[in-house]
Design a protein around this motif. Structure first.
Motif, PDB file in Angstrom:
ATOM      1  N   MET A 302       0.845  -1.212   0.000  1.00  0.00           N
ATOM      2  CA  MET A 302       0.000   0.000   0.000  1.00  0.00           C
ATOM      3  C   MET A 302       0.873   1.252   0.000  1.00  0.00           C
ATOM      4  O   MET A 302       0.562   2.256  -0.642  1.00  0.00           O
ATOM      5  N   LYS A 303       1.984   1.185   0.721  1.00  0.00           N
ATOM      6  CA  LYS A 303       2.853   2.365   0.813  1.00  0.00           C
ATOM      7  C   LYS A 303       3.505   2.643  -0.548  1.00  0.00           C
ATOM      8  O   LYS A 303       3.592   3.792  -0.983  1.00  0.00           O
ATOM      9  N   GLU A 304       3.913   1.554  -1.221  1.00  0.00           N
ATOM     10  CA  GLU A 304       4.534   1.746  -2.543  1.00  0.00           C
ATOM     11  C   GLU A 304       3.498   2.295  -3.536  1.00  0.00           C
ATOM     12  O   GLU A 304       3.807   3.165  -4.355  1.00  0.00           O
ATOM     13  N   SER A 305       2.253   1.805  -3.429  1.00  0.00           N
ATOM     14  CA  SER A 305       1.187   2.281  -4.310  1.00  0.00           C
ATOM     15  C   SER A 305       0.959   3.785  -4.104  1.00  0.00           C
ATOM     16  O   SER A 305       0.885   4.562  -5.064  1.00  0.00           O
ATOM     17  N   ALA A 306       0.879   4.204  -2.828  1.00  0.00           N
ATOM     18  CA  ALA A 306       0.612   5.629  -2.537  1.00  0.00           C
ATOM     19  C   ALA A 306       1.853   6.487  -2.813  1.00  0.00           C
ATOM     20  O   ALA A 306       1.739   7.686  -3.032  1.00  0.00           O
ATOM     21  N   ARG A 307       3.035   5.877  -2.796  1.00  0.00           N
ATOM     22  CA  ARG A 307       4.254   6.640  -3.134  1.00  0.00           C
ATOM     23  C   ARG A 307       4.283   6.933  -4.638  1.00  0.00           C
ATOM     24  O   ARG A 307       4.539   8.053  -5.065  1.00  0.00           O
ATOM     25  N   ILE A 308       3.983   5.899  -5.434  1.00  0.00           N
ATOM     26  CA  ILE A 308       4.047   6.056  -6.901  1.00  0.00           C
ATOM     27  C   ILE A 308       2.903   6.942  -7.398  1.00  0.00           C
ATOM     28  O   ILE A 308       3.078   7.747  -8.306  1.00  0.00           O
ATOM     29  N   ASN A 309       1.706   6.787  -6.833  1.00  0.00           N
ATOM     30  CA  ASN A 309       0.537   7.583  -7.243  1.00  0.00           C
ATOM     31  C   ASN A 309      -0.135   8.205  -6.023  1.00  0.00           C
ATOM     32  O   ASN A 309      -1.234   7.801  -5.626  1.00  0.00           O
ATOM     33  N   PRO A 310       0.495   9.197  -5.375  1.00  0.00           N
ATOM     34  CA  PRO A 310      -0.163   9.789  -4.199  1.00  0.00           C
ATOM     35  C   PRO A 310      -1.427  10.530  -4.612  1.00  0.00           C
ATOM     36  O   PRO A 310      -1.479  11.125  -5.696  1.00  0.00           O
ATOM     37  N   VAL A 311      -2.434  10.489  -3.731  1.00  0.00           N
ATOM     38  CA  VAL A 311      -3.716  11.088  -4.068  1.00  0.00           C
ATOM     39  C   VAL A 311      -3.604  12.611  -4.195  1.00  0.00           C
ATOM     40  O   VAL A 311      -4.286  13.231  -4.999  1.00  0.00           O
ATOM     41  N   GLU A 312      -2.659  13.206  -3.464  1.00  0.00           N
ATOM     42  CA  GLU A 312      -2.446  14.661  -3.573  1.00  0.00           C
ATOM     43  C   GLU A 312      -0.987  14.935  -3.900  1.00  0.00           C
ATOM     44  O   GLU A 312      -0.104  14.330  -3.293  1.00  0.00           O
ATOM     45  N   SER A 313      -0.734  15.864  -4.819  1.00  0.00           N
ATOM     46  CA  SER A 313       0.666  16.130  -5.170  1.00  0.00           C
ATOM     47  C   SER A 313       1.339  17.072  -4.182  1.00  0.00           C
ATOM     48  O   SER A 313       2.552  17.173  -4.155  1.00  0.00           O
ATOM     49  N   VAL A 314       0.551  17.787  -3.364  1.00  0.00           N
ATOM     50  CA  VAL A 314       1.169  18.600  -2.311  1.00  0.00           C
ATOM     51  C   VAL A 314       0.572  18.212  -0.964  1.00  0.00           C
ATOM     52  O   VAL A 314      -0.495  17.613  -0.904  1.00  0.00           O
ATOM     53  N   SER A 315       1.293  18.564   0.094  1.00  0.00           N
ATOM     54  CA  SER A 315       0.812  18.223   1.436  1.00  0.00           C
ATOM     55  C   SER A 315       1.207  19.351   2.384  1.00  0.00           C
ATOM     56  O   SER A 315       1.827  20.326   1.959  1.00  0.00           O
ATOM     57  N   SER A 316       0.849  19.196   3.661  1.00  0.00           N
ATOM     58  CA  SER A 316       1.216  20.199   4.678  1.00  0.00           C
ATOM     59  C   SER A 316       0.869  21.615   4.217  1.00  0.00           C
ATOM     60  O   SER A 316       1.698  22.534   4.284  1.00  0.00           O
ATOM     61  N   ARG A 317      -0.353  21.763   3.690  1.00  0.00           N
ATOM     62  CA  ARG A 317      -0.783  23.097   3.243  1.00  0.00           C
ATOM     63  C   ARG A 317      -1.020  24.004   4.442  1.00  0.00           C
ATOM     64  O   ARG A 317      -1.696  23.615   5.393  1.00  0.00           O
ATOM     65  N   ARG A 318      -0.526  25.209   4.357  1.00  0.00           N
ATOM     66  CA  ARG A 318      -0.815  26.197   5.404  1.00  0.00           C
ATOM     67  C   ARG A 318      -1.095  27.532   4.732  1.00  0.00           C
ATOM     68  O   ARG A 318      -0.452  27.884   3.740  1.00  0.00           O
ATOM     69  N   TYR A 437      -7.070   7.189 -13.900  1.00  0.00           N
ATOM     70  CA  TYR A 437      -7.443   8.349 -13.083  1.00  0.00           C
ATOM     71  C   TYR A 437      -7.144   9.632 -13.844  1.00  0.00           C
ATOM     72  O   TYR A 437      -6.418   9.613 -14.847  1.00  0.00           O
ATOM     73  N   PHE A 438      -7.732  10.748 -13.349  1.00  0.00           N
ATOM     74  CA  PHE A 438      -7.419  12.046 -13.937  1.00  0.00           C
ATOM     75  C   PHE A 438      -7.028  13.004 -12.810  1.00  0.00           C
ATOM     76  O   PHE A 438      -7.313  12.745 -11.634  1.00  0.00           O
ATOM     77  N   ALA A 439      -6.344  14.083 -13.203  1.00  0.00           N
ATOM     78  CA  ALA A 439      -5.886  15.029 -12.175  1.00  0.00           C
ATOM     79  C   ALA A 439      -6.742  16.283 -12.221  1.00  0.00           C
ATOM     80  O   ALA A 439      -7.149  16.742 -13.300  1.00  0.00           O
ATOM     81  N   TRP A 440      -7.097  16.808 -11.051  1.00  0.00           N
ATOM     82  CA  TRP A 440      -7.789  18.092 -10.960  1.00  0.00           C
ATOM     83  C   TRP A 440      -7.091  18.893  -9.870  1.00  0.00           C
ATOM     84  O   TRP A 440      -6.980  18.437  -8.729  1.00  0.00           O
ATOM     85  N   ARG A 441      -6.563  20.072 -10.239  1.00  0.00           N
ATOM     86  CA  ARG A 441      -5.713  20.829  -9.316  1.00  0.00           C
ATOM     87  C   ARG A 441      -4.621  19.903  -8.784  1.00  0.00           C
ATOM     88  O   ARG A 441      -3.951  19.253  -9.557  1.00  0.00           O
ATOM     89  N   THR A 442      -4.529  19.760  -7.449  1.00  0.00           N
ATOM     90  CA  THR A 442      -3.440  18.940  -6.908  1.00  0.00           C
ATOM     91  C   THR A 442      -3.888  17.511  -6.585  1.00  0.00           C
ATOM     92  O   THR A 442      -3.121  16.726  -6.052  1.00  0.00           O
ATOM     93  N   PHE A 443      -5.142  17.171  -6.878  1.00  0.00           N
ATOM     94  CA  PHE A 443      -5.679  15.843  -6.537  1.00  0.00           C
ATOM     95  C   PHE A 443      -5.717  14.926  -7.753  1.00  0.00           C
ATOM     96  O   PHE A 443      -5.777  15.398  -8.877  1.00  0.00           O
ATOM     97  N   ILE A 444      -5.743  13.603  -7.483  1.00  0.00           N
ATOM     98  CA  ILE A 444      -6.117  12.693  -8.564  1.00  0.00           C
ATOM     99  C   ILE A 444      -7.430  12.004  -8.193  1.00  0.00           C
ATOM    100  O   ILE A 444      -7.708  11.785  -7.009  1.00  0.00           O
ATOM    101  N   TYR A 445      -8.220  11.705  -9.230  1.00  0.00           N
ATOM    102  CA  TYR A 445      -9.509  11.019  -9.028  1.00  0.00           C
ATOM    103  C   TYR A 445      -9.552   9.783  -9.915  1.00  0.00           C
ATOM    104  O   TYR A 445      -9.346   9.902 -11.127  1.00  0.00           O
ATOM    105  N   PRO A 446      -9.832   8.616  -9.360  1.00  0.00           N
ATOM    106  CA  PRO A 446      -9.979   7.435 -10.213  1.00  0.00           C
ATOM    107  C   PRO A 446     -11.229   7.585 -11.091  1.00  0.00           C
ATOM    108  O   PRO A 446     -12.222   8.173 -10.644  1.00  0.00           O
ATOM    109  N   TYR A 447     -11.177   7.062 -12.325  1.00  0.00           N
ATOM    110  CA  TYR A 447     -12.396   7.048 -13.146  1.00  0.00           C
ATOM    111  C   TYR A 447     -13.372   6.047 -12.537  1.00  0.00           C
ATOM    112  O   TYR A 447     -12.985   4.899 -12.254  1.00  0.00           O
ATOM    113  N   ALA A 448     -14.622   6.489 -12.356  1.00  0.00           N
ATOM    114  CA  ALA A 448     -15.628   5.589 -11.767  1.00  0.00           C
ATOM    115  C   ALA A 448     -15.906   4.421 -12.717  1.00  0.00           C
ATOM    116  O   ALA A 448     -16.388   3.375 -12.313  1.00  0.00           O
ATOM    117  N   SER A 449     -15.590   4.621 -14.011  1.00  0.00           N
ATOM    118  CA  SER A 449     -15.953   3.599 -15.001  1.00  0.00           C
ATOM    119  C   SER A 449     -14.882   2.517 -15.178  1.00  0.00           C
ATOM    120  O   SER A 449     -15.125   1.534 -15.879  1.00  0.00           O
TER     121      SER A 449
END
Ligand code: HEM
Length: 460
Positions: A302-318, A437-449
């Motif tokens: 799971m960690k390798e999966s989230a490393r290669i394709n993290p759901v958000e390209s940025v983190s620690s937003r302030r 999946y597709f990217a919107w802003r800094t997120f990725i979304y899996p295709y529901a189809s």
């Protein structure tokens, strides 16, 4: 766009222009530590979340403070301590209800040559939603179909409405925001359903103080109420608003992370056999008693999966509430944002050997691997072993004192769902080469189809 800028910056901070503001993106651990060390008065996660969510319009006029902890931190204590400590008690029910959901999805499909084809993202969203609803709001309401439909609809409505309001000029945002708010039916439906539950809990607490017997509840509504400051106890409205924000922030990110990992299980089927052996030889009872910590091979996958394709390209937003300066002199002014380049760092050869190669057991302790696996897989391991829930070596969960307090729960829930898929089915993507999946802003979304061919193992 962020990846290109990350590579050019070679470890220095860089600026990204978003439609409504500009972001300073840092890409070194030293700078990330400086963000964490800044006080909430200067760099605020809550002010950033408020900007993303627009709760005043999307959450029934929720007037969130800019600064965290202004009226206590009962939610953080609830998630980090109480929900995490209750995992051994709630995981068996979570597994049973997810298993029933998967079996029901299977029964509704025609089986051809021992297999059926199904889009998996909607099933994953339903499984995570059911689980989170029971954990946050109590198991009774999680069985209410109308409530669950509104709760799932609320996430999409909020995303769209908040996106629209965020980019509006400040002068007209309240007018248009209030018009949009009047039409957000699902937010109102879940608010109206949760308020009586929170009010009943407050009444029960009052009764208990008078010595009357009252029912016991093990869910976040109850824990947030019990942890709220005695000097200024939270009202039913305040509890419900916080839990609605939590619902919005937790369902989609957990479903997406689990869905991407499921796609990786299909794409890298050589891992299925060792994962299945691990799950079946360890057994559910041990996994559940460990509060979801067991299954180290699955944890690493799971960690390798989230490393290669993290759901958000940025983190620690302030969001800067006051000007802030990094040690190299780069400054953000009040109102500007600062964040960390999560994805860039996860794919950087400075931090990972062969960063673009999927190596599912990269993070496992070599002594565990040697006893469980063939030599060719053992030879993949590099670096120091680490866990999915760790926060010191990657940015999936954010930073230091603000790091995600729901990560132990999220990990246990995702592991349960993935382990059920692994033990119930042989799996294959219907179209391996298609975009997943597709990217919107800094997120990725899996295709529901995106469809997966599922072959129930009992049918083999
Ligand atoms: C895979 C799923 C998840 C991911 C990747 C994730 C990631 C994150 C990240 C990056 C942050 C911001 C931390 C920072 O800026 O330093 C965060 C904050 C937070 N997360 Fe999660 N999260 C997930 C699931 C959950 C779940 C299931 C819950 C609730 C049970 C949850 C509750 C929270 C809360 C309450 C915060 C705000 C913490 C604060 O204000 O200090 N998250 N999460």
């Amino acid at each position: 766009m962020i990846q290109e800028a990350y590579e050019k910056a070679a470890g220095s901070p860089f600026w990204i222009q978003a439609p409504e503001n500009r972001y300073l993106v840092v890409s070194s651990w030293d700078h990330i530590k400086e963000i964490d060390a800044a006080s909430e008065d200067v760099l605020s996660l809550q002010a950033a979340a408020k900007e993303i969510l627009q709760p005043r319009y999307t959450m029934q006029n929720f007037n969130w403070f800019d600064k965290k902890g202004a009226d206590g931190m009962p939610l953080i204590r609830t998630l980090r301590t109480l929900l995490t400590n209750h995992l051994p008690d709630i995981l068996p029910d979570i597994r049973r209800s997810m298993s029933v959901l998967l079996d029901r999805a299977q029964d509704s499909q025609p089986i051809v040559n021992g297999s059926y084809t199904s889009p998996v993202f909607p099933i994953i969203i339903e499984a995570i939603s059911l689980t989170n609803a029971a954990a946050f709001f109590g198991s009774e309401i999680s069985h209410d179909k109308k409530f669950m439909a509104a709760a799932i609809g609320f996430i999409e409505q909020t995303l769209l409405a908040a996106e629209a309001i965020r980019v509006l000029p400040k002068a007209i945002a309240p007018l248009i925001g209030n018009m949009i708010a009047k039409n957000l039916g699902s937010g109102k439906a879940i608010y109206d359903a949760l308020i009586p539950i929170a009010e009943e809990r407050l009444e029960e607490r009052a009764q208990k103080k008078l010595g009357h017997g009252v029912p016991e509840h093990h869910d976040c509504i109850q824990w947030v109420m019990e942890c709220s400051p005695r000097s200024s106890p939270w009202s039913a409205e305040r509890i419900v608003h916080e839990l609605m924000a939590l619902w919005f922030g937790s369902v989609h990110i957990t479903s997406t992370t689990a869905c991407i990992a499921l796609h990786h299980l299909c794409l890298h089927s050589e891992y299925i056999e060792p994962l299945r052996n691990e799950i079946e030889s360890t057994g559910w009872a041990q996994f559940e008693q460990s509060g979801g910590k067991a299954f180290p091979l699955l944890d690493s996958f799971m960690k390798e999966s989230a490393r290669i394709n993290p759901v958000e390209s940025v983190s620690s937003r302030r969001m800067a509430l006051k000007p802030f300066e990094l040690s190299d002199g780069t400054r953000v002014e009040a109102g500007e944002w600062i964040c960390a380049a999560a994805r860039g760092m996860m794919l950087d050869a400075r931090y990972y050997t062969a960063p673009h190669e999927f190596q599912g057991f990269r993070f496992v302790d070599p002594s565990i691997l040697k006893t469980q696996l063939a030599d060719d897989i053992v030879s993949q391991v590099q670096g120091t072993p680490s866990n999915f829930t760790d926060i010191g070596d990657w940015q999936l969960w954010g930073t230091g004192r603000s790091a995600c307090p729901g990560r132990f729960y999220a990990t246990a829930v995702m592991k349960t769902l993935l382990a059920l898929f692994i033990t119930k089915y042989d799996m294959q993507l219907e179209e391996k080469a298609a975009g997943r999946y597709f990217a919107w802003r800094t997120f990725i979304y899996p295709y529901a189809s995106t469809k997966v061919l599922l072959r129930p193992r009992a049918a083999l």
